[in-house]
Design a protein around this motif. Structure first.
Motif, PDB file in Angstrom:
ATOM      1  N   GLN A 182       7.499  -1.110  -0.087  1.00  0.00           N
ATOM      2  CA  GLN A 182       6.090  -1.463  -0.276  1.00  0.00           C
ATOM      3  C   GLN A 182       5.968  -2.819  -0.969  1.00  0.00           C
ATOM      4  O   GLN A 182       6.546  -3.043  -2.024  1.00  0.00           O
ATOM      5  CB  GLN A 182       5.432  -0.366  -1.116  1.00  0.00           C
ATOM      6  CG  GLN A 182       3.987  -0.629  -1.493  1.00  0.00           C
ATOM      7  CD  GLN A 182       3.427   0.517  -2.320  1.00  0.00           C
ATOM      8  OE1 GLN A 182       3.861   1.659  -2.196  1.00  0.00           O
ATOM      9  NE2 GLN A 182       2.469   0.211  -3.176  1.00  0.00           N
ATOM     10  N   TRP A 219      -0.212   0.618  11.089  1.00  0.00           N
ATOM     11  CA  TRP A 219       0.911   1.537  10.975  1.00  0.00           C
ATOM     12  C   TRP A 219       1.736   1.518  12.268  1.00  0.00           C
ATOM     13  O   TRP A 219       1.178   1.529  13.361  1.00  0.00           O
ATOM     14  CB  TRP A 219       0.421   2.960  10.723  1.00  0.00           C
ATOM     15  CG  TRP A 219      -0.141   3.170   9.355  1.00  0.00           C
ATOM     16  CD1 TRP A 219      -1.460   3.214   9.005  1.00  0.00           C
ATOM     17  CD2 TRP A 219       0.603   3.351   8.139  1.00  0.00           C
ATOM     18  NE1 TRP A 219      -1.584   3.407   7.650  1.00  0.00           N
ATOM     19  CE2 TRP A 219      -0.340   3.496   7.088  1.00  0.00           C
ATOM     20  CE3 TRP A 219       1.968   3.402   7.836  1.00  0.00           C
ATOM     21  CZ2 TRP A 219       0.042   3.706   5.765  1.00  0.00           C
ATOM     22  CZ3 TRP A 219       2.343   3.599   6.511  1.00  0.00           C
ATOM     23  CH2 TRP A 219       1.391   3.749   5.500  1.00  0.00           C
ATOM     24  N   ARG A 226     -13.617  -0.678   8.639  1.00  0.00           N
ATOM     25  CA  ARG A 226     -12.668   0.099   7.834  1.00  0.00           C
ATOM     26  C   ARG A 226     -13.234   1.476   7.450  1.00  0.00           C
ATOM     27  O   ARG A 226     -14.309   1.578   6.864  1.00  0.00           O
ATOM     28  CB  ARG A 226     -12.329  -0.703   6.574  1.00  0.00           C
ATOM     29  CG  ARG A 226     -11.306  -0.083   5.638  1.00  0.00           C
ATOM     30  CD  ARG A 226     -10.995  -1.087   4.550  1.00  0.00           C
ATOM     31  NE  ARG A 226      -9.976  -0.637   3.625  1.00  0.00           N
ATOM     32  CZ  ARG A 226     -10.234  -0.277   2.363  1.00  0.00           C
ATOM     33  NH1 ARG A 226     -11.469  -0.313   1.899  1.00  0.00           N
ATOM     34  NH2 ARG A 226      -9.245   0.102   1.573  1.00  0.00           N
ATOM     35  N   TYR A 227     -12.512   2.505   7.808  1.00  0.00           N
ATOM     36  CA  TYR A 227     -12.803   3.910   7.472  1.00  0.00           C
ATOM     37  C   TYR A 227     -14.021   4.488   8.192  1.00  0.00           C
ATOM     38  O   TYR A 227     -14.341   5.669   8.023  1.00  0.00           O
ATOM     39  CB  TYR A 227     -13.010   4.108   5.961  1.00  0.00           C
ATOM     40  CG  TYR A 227     -11.837   3.781   5.085  1.00  0.00           C
ATOM     41  CD1 TYR A 227     -10.540   3.779   5.577  1.00  0.00           C
ATOM     42  CD2 TYR A 227     -12.021   3.483   3.739  1.00  0.00           C
ATOM     43  CE1 TYR A 227      -9.456   3.484   4.754  1.00  0.00           C
ATOM     44  CE2 TYR A 227     -10.952   3.195   2.908  1.00  0.00           C
ATOM     45  CZ  TYR A 227      -9.670   3.192   3.415  1.00  0.00           C
ATOM     46  OH  TYR A 227      -8.606   2.904   2.591  1.00  0.00           O
ATOM     47  N   ASP A 277     -10.046   2.065  -3.816  1.00  0.00           N
ATOM     48  CA  ASP A 277      -9.633   1.008  -2.886  1.00  0.00           C
ATOM     49  C   ASP A 277     -10.825   0.395  -2.148  1.00  0.00           C
ATOM     50  O   ASP A 277     -10.685  -0.170  -1.068  1.00  0.00           O
ATOM     51  CB  ASP A 277      -8.572   1.503  -1.900  1.00  0.00           C
ATOM     52  CG  ASP A 277      -9.100   2.553  -0.930  1.00  0.00           C
ATOM     53  OD1 ASP A 277     -10.241   3.021  -1.108  1.00  0.00           O
ATOM     54  OD2 ASP A 277      -8.363   2.910   0.012  1.00  0.00           O
ATOM     55  N   ARG A 281       0.843  -1.178   0.000  1.00  0.00           N
ATOM     56  CA  ARG A 281       0.000   0.000   0.000  1.00  0.00           C
ATOM     57  C   ARG A 281       0.886   1.238   0.000  1.00  0.00           C
ATOM     58  O   ARG A 281       2.036   1.193   0.421  1.00  0.00           O
ATOM     59  CB  ARG A 281      -0.960   0.008   1.189  1.00  0.00           C
ATOM     60  CG  ARG A 281      -0.311  -0.056   2.535  1.00  0.00           C
ATOM     61  CD  ARG A 281      -1.335  -0.203   3.643  1.00  0.00           C
ATOM     62  NE  ARG A 281      -2.161   0.980   3.809  1.00  0.00           N
ATOM     63  CZ  ARG A 281      -3.240   1.027   4.572  1.00  0.00           C
ATOM     64  NH1 ARG A 281      -3.643  -0.060   5.216  1.00  0.00           N
ATOM     65  NH2 ARG A 281      -3.931   2.138   4.696  1.00  0.00           N
ATOM     66  N   THR A 339      -4.892   6.766  -0.795  1.00  0.00           N
ATOM     67  CA  THR A 339      -5.768   6.715  -1.977  1.00  0.00           C
ATOM     68  C   THR A 339      -7.162   7.227  -1.647  1.00  0.00           C
ATOM     69  O   THR A 339      -7.723   8.065  -2.359  1.00  0.00           O
ATOM     70  CB  THR A 339      -5.850   5.271  -2.504  1.00  0.00           C
ATOM     71  OG1 THR A 339      -4.540   4.825  -2.847  1.00  0.00           O
ATOM     72  CG2 THR A 339      -6.760   5.177  -3.718  1.00  0.00           C
ATOM     73  N   LYS A 340      -7.715   6.715  -0.564  1.00  0.00           N
ATOM     74  CA  LYS A 340      -9.066   7.123  -0.166  1.00  0.00           C
ATOM     75  C   LYS A 340      -9.111   8.619   0.137  1.00  0.00           C
ATOM     76  O   LYS A 340     -10.018   9.332  -0.309  1.00  0.00           O
ATOM     77  CB  LYS A 340      -9.482   6.322   1.066  1.00  0.00           C
ATOM     78  CG  LYS A 340     -10.792   6.750   1.718  1.00  0.00           C
ATOM     79  CD  LYS A 340     -11.987   6.315   0.919  1.00  0.00           C
ATOM     80  CE  LYS A 340     -13.284   6.560   1.697  1.00  0.00           C
ATOM     81  NZ  LYS A 340     -14.457   6.128   0.961  1.00  0.00           N
ATOM     82  N   SER A 358      -6.824   5.590   3.902  1.00  0.00           N
ATOM     83  CA  SER A 358      -5.578   5.389   3.181  1.00  0.00           C
ATOM     84  C   SER A 358      -5.263   6.648   2.371  1.00  0.00           C
ATOM     85  O   SER A 358      -6.117   7.523   2.183  1.00  0.00           O
ATOM     86  CB  SER A 358      -5.696   4.195   2.231  1.00  0.00           C
ATOM     87  OG  SER A 358      -6.630   4.505   1.194  1.00  0.00           O
ATOM     88  N   ALA A 415       3.953   2.529   2.529  1.00  0.00           N
ATOM     89  CA  ALA A 415       4.140   1.542   3.596  1.00  0.00           C
ATOM     90  C   ALA A 415       5.610   1.340   3.941  1.00  0.00           C
ATOM     91  O   ALA A 415       5.938   0.763   4.973  1.00  0.00           O
ATOM     92  CB  ALA A 415       3.516   0.209   3.190  1.00  0.00           C
TER      93      ALA A 415
END
Length: 670
Positions: A49, A106, A401-402, A610, A13, A176-177, A174, A16
């Motif tokens: 990554q 993380w 998630r999120y 994603d 990702r 991307t998000k 993330s 990373a």
């Protein structure tokens, strides 16, 4: 000397990678290794990554079965400390056994982080003293990171955070998000500013003018709605398969405050209400939760929010058609019952008031409260009470998630004092809190479980109710999957009862999500495997399938504003025969209210690249063979349902895709 062969996996990702030194220590039932620097010939790219880094850890003798690994990193001289996202550690022991340690988080500091071996353990079977100590330490740290907060009295509690960066890294968007979300939001705002629409407080003077804004953001279904929004068939269809399929119920007796007569709806004596009710053909939608809410003021103008009652009839060709509308709860001379036989504009205006009420009922009760806010409660309670090694964490973590970041953003940008929905919807401000409190008091455990909810509303047999059809099949598939997982770990009811972490999880949900309201039916304690299976199924269904059903079609059905106005500027008609097209235009929201809501709905309807669909688990939290087999079977069943939905939709004028497993996200993530 004996050797342990260690493989460290860095997630594939964005960002990373770490350039810091990484250290590892192995802890077993019979001892522990020295802290070892992970180095190999690739050095600089060892933790890039998507990479794997291997090393050998030597010990004087076997340290027994591995319990956990300790991982930490230290920056090189002159190098800054960075953030690293390892996915897992695999260790091959001298005896040839393979141990997997899931991480999937993380690591941003130089502290020692401990990760348990992947075999799931409940608290009462976690026998190693160091394992138990680490379990308690993990939950202690989690409770420091995840604090309950009160957004408003009388509403479910939420995660305490000052800004997105104050959220723990493991629950943030993330890269991307975050990038895609911000880009979509920014371009929507910029487009409105460039067109001079964002600050325009004028009324619409022509329906075609709305199309000039709408045409830049369209879907196939939103275009269909634009063409058909005036039709009774689409008005009725939306109660079954639109964004609010939760309100409609079969009517067996008219409410006393809704005095519809046979003469009104069957003027030629072709039938009677009692006969049609007996046949199961009459349905009721009652917006009583909106009654008494203080309407908003927008652009200095008082707005209007009604609490209508709507009567619908199933026609011989299986269409659901509205047959009577009363715009306020109490019958009165100045509160007429509108009928399809009234003038075109009287009937259309009555339906517009209903659709505006439905906008508020949907956004606040069905969408915000019943999916977003409850999903956050489930997630915060999970993270405060359930350690990573617990089977419930492994099962439910992908479904969080999120959720916490999207809810934080909703509180900041949508329902805050300056939020879009607060400023530009009739139920914004004081009315919003009133409606949410009423809605929470009406939430029951059974209403969150689709098989019981469908039965209680008497909606088991009406045709073309695809939300019900797909939802029930999804519930069954999720239930069987959850049942298989939990039956594998909980051999009898006594094991559920003695799982203190599990009991704290459900109690936290009862207290912080449902504010200890015993009348909700939410359990305060779980005593059987069956009860646990049902509750966990509800949690997964709420955050995935139910959210998709009430979220994904927001722009489809509300992007064309006249079909779902967020607010209305004129009071409802008190007499028949006085409405016109001009009346409707003066009643609809101002230009700025229209475009701001439109932009918000577009943003909330966009999948990120994603996106993770229901049943897909990119992170391998389970390591035992049986749960992994059950996941694969779960995925096969979801694929089968997806194929069946696609085949059905090929024959529908309006396909229903919102609960297609391929389109359902694993969690409340938007």
């Amino acid at each position: 000397m004996v050797n342990y062969y260690v493989t460290m996996f860095t997630a594939n990702r964005f960002a990373a990678i770490t350039f810091n030194n990484v250290f590892i220590k192995l802890v077993g039932t019979d001892g522990e290794s020295e802290r070892r620097l992970l180095v190999n010939f690739r050095r600089a790219s060892a933790f890039a990554q998507g990479s794997m880094s291997r090393c050998t850890v030597s010990c004087p003798s076997s340290i027994g079965n591995l319990v956990l690994v300790e991982v930490d990193k230290k920056p090189l001289p002159l190098f800054p400390e960075d953030s690293w996202f390892p996915s897992k550690v695999e260790v091959k022991s001298p005896e040839g056994d393979i141990y997997t340690f899931p991480i999937y988080r993380w690591i941003t500091d130089s502290e020692v982080h401990r990760f348990r071996e992947g075999t799931a353990l409940r608290v009462f079977e976690d026998g190693h003293p160091y394992g138990r100590y680490n379990r308690d330490l993990e939950l202690q740290h989690r409770k420091e990171d995840y604090h309950w907060d009160v957004y408003a009295e009388g509403l479910p509690h939420c995660m305490k955070a000052d800004d997105p960066l104050s959220l723990p890294c493991e629950v943030r968007f993330s890269f991307t998000k975050r990038t895609e979300f911000n880009f979509t939001a920014y371009t929507g705002r910029a487009e409105m500013q460039l067109k001079g629409l964002a600050d325009s407080q004028r009324s619409w003077t022509d329906i075609d003018d709305i199309d000039e804004v709408f045409c830049f953001r369209q879907t196939e279904l939103s275009e269909y709605v634009q063409r058909h929004w005036k039709e009774d068939a689409l008005f009725g269809y939306q109660y079954l398969n639109g964004v609010n399929p939760m309100l409609i119920r079969r009517c067996t007796a008219l409410p006393k405050n809704f005095p519809v007569t046979d003469q009104m709806v069957f003027p030629h004596g072709q039938s009677s209400l009692s006969d049609e009710m007996e046949r199961g053909n009459i349905f009721l939608c009652d917006y009583k939760r909106l009654d008494g809410a203080q309407p908003n003021t927008i652009n200095g103008k008082k707005q209007y929010l009604m609490a209508p009652l709507v009567l619908l009839q199933k026609s011989p060709d299986d269409k659901l058609m509205p047959i009577a509308i009363q715009l306020k709860q109490e019958p009165a001379d100045d509160n007429p019952i509108f009928l399809p036989t009234d003038s075109e504009y009287d009937w259309l205006l009555a339906k517009i008031f209903v659709r505006s009420a439905d906008f508020s009922e949907h956004q606040l009760n069905v969408h915000l409260l019943r999916t977003h806010l409850l999903a956050e409660v489930f997630a915060v309670s999970l993270l405060r009470n359930i350690p990573m090694v617990h089977p419930l964490y492994k099962l439910l973590m992908p479904h969080t998630r999120y959720t916490m970041q999207i809810n934080f953003l909703a509180r900041r940008t949508l329902i805050s004092e300056d939020g879009v929905f607060t400023k530009f919807s009739a139920s914004g401000g004081e009315g919003m809190i009133t409606i949410l409190r009423k809605s929470l008091s009406s939430v029951t455990y059974s209403s969150l479980c689709i098989p019981e909810d469908i039965a209680e509303r008497g909606m088991g047999s009406i045709s073309n109710y695809y939300y019900r059809d797909d939802g029930l099949r999804l519930w069954d598939i999720i239930y069987r999957f959850v049942q298989g997982i939990l039956d594998f770990y909980y051999k009898d009811d006594s094991e559920v009862q003695q799982d203190s972490e599990l009991q704290m999880w459900i109690l936290d949900i009862f207290e912080h999500g449902f504010l200890s309201q015993a009348g909700s039916g939410i359990p305060q304690r779980l005593t059987t495997v069956t009860a646990l299976t049902k509750f966990v199924t509800m949690v997964i269904f709420t955050g995935s399938a139910q959210h998709a059903a009430v979220n994904s079609g927001q722009y489809d059905y509300s992007g064309w504003m006249p079909n779902a106005p967020s607010s209305l500027k004129l009071p409802p008609p008190t007499k028949k025969g006085e409405s016109s097209e001009d009346t409707i235009l003066k009643t609809l929201p101002d230009v700025n209210a229209t475009v701001w809501i439109m932009a918000a709905l577009w943003l909330l309807s966009q999948q990120s690249s994603d996106f993770v669909s229901l049943g897909q688990y990119p992170e391998d939290h389970f390591s035992e063979e049986t749960p992994c087999d059950l996941i694969r079977e779960f995925q096969r069943e979801l694929d089968g349902l997806s194929a069946a939905i696609e085949a059905r939709n090929n024959h529908l004028e309006v396909p229903y895709t919102y609960m297609d497993p391929e389109e359902v996200e694993n969690s409340v993530a938007i």
